[in-house]
Motif scaffolding. Structure first.
Motif: not given
Length: 189
Positions: A93, A141-142, A146
């Protein structure tokens, strides 16, 4: 069993100065602790690398299961020179959050990453607020949920290291060697 690796990458602005010398210093650190073999071999999927010795397990909190990754792809790869995007690959992602306004560009940031990779623009503009920030200031890294992405001309990769958590002392040693904070990028192929 599939292959995996962990990238450990310095967080910095511009190109890391004298990346080749720093890679040699990091290799010397691993060799001095008998963590890797001294001769290059075909032990990584990045090309020649340095095969792990049994001492590599001292870098991890939990001991390795001896049956895990008993193949030939188990070792340290060094990257120094050209810019590289270190990303999680399988199911990756992309969160690319502006440090100014919090706008998440997601996969629309691919052009900005490409411009950084080509050396054309180290400080992409946020499409929402127009402010410019160095690529390493964007959160990837959200919010910590993530695996982060990392951007550098220097990094190390541990292939099939067993996927356990690193000892904090090892990560502190890497921060000290790089002289910067680090990003740890977990990859599953």
């Amino acid at each position: 069993m599939s292959d995996s690796c962990t990238h450990i990458v310095p967080v910095h602005t511009g190109d890391y100065p004298d990346a080749e010398a720093k890679a040699r210093e990091i290799l010397a650190w691993f060799l001095a602790r008998d963590l890797v073999a001294s001769e290059l071999s075909d032990c990584t999927l990045d090309g020649p690398g340095y095969a792990f010795t049994p001492m590599i397990q001292t870098l991890f909190i939990e001991p390795m299961d001896p049956r895990v990754h008993d193949g030939t792809i188990r070792g340290l790869a060094l990257h120094a020179g050209e810019r590289k995007v270190f990303h999680p690959m399988e199911g990756a992602e992309l969160s690319f959050v502006c440090p100014g306004c919090g706008h998440d560009q997601g996969w629309d940031a691919v052009d900005a990453i490409g411009a950084w990779f080509a050396g054309e623009d180290d400080e992409p503009a946020c499409p929402a607020c127009g402010e410019r920030f160095h690529i390493n200031r964007y959160a990837t890294d959200r919010g910590g949920s993530d695996t982060p992405w990392a951007f550098s001309n220097l990094g190390i990769t541990l292939w099939n290291d067993h996927g356990g958590a690193f000892r904090p002392e090892f990560l502190d040693s890497m921060r000290g060697l790089y002289g910067t904070d680090i990003r740890v990028v977990e990859v599953h192929i």
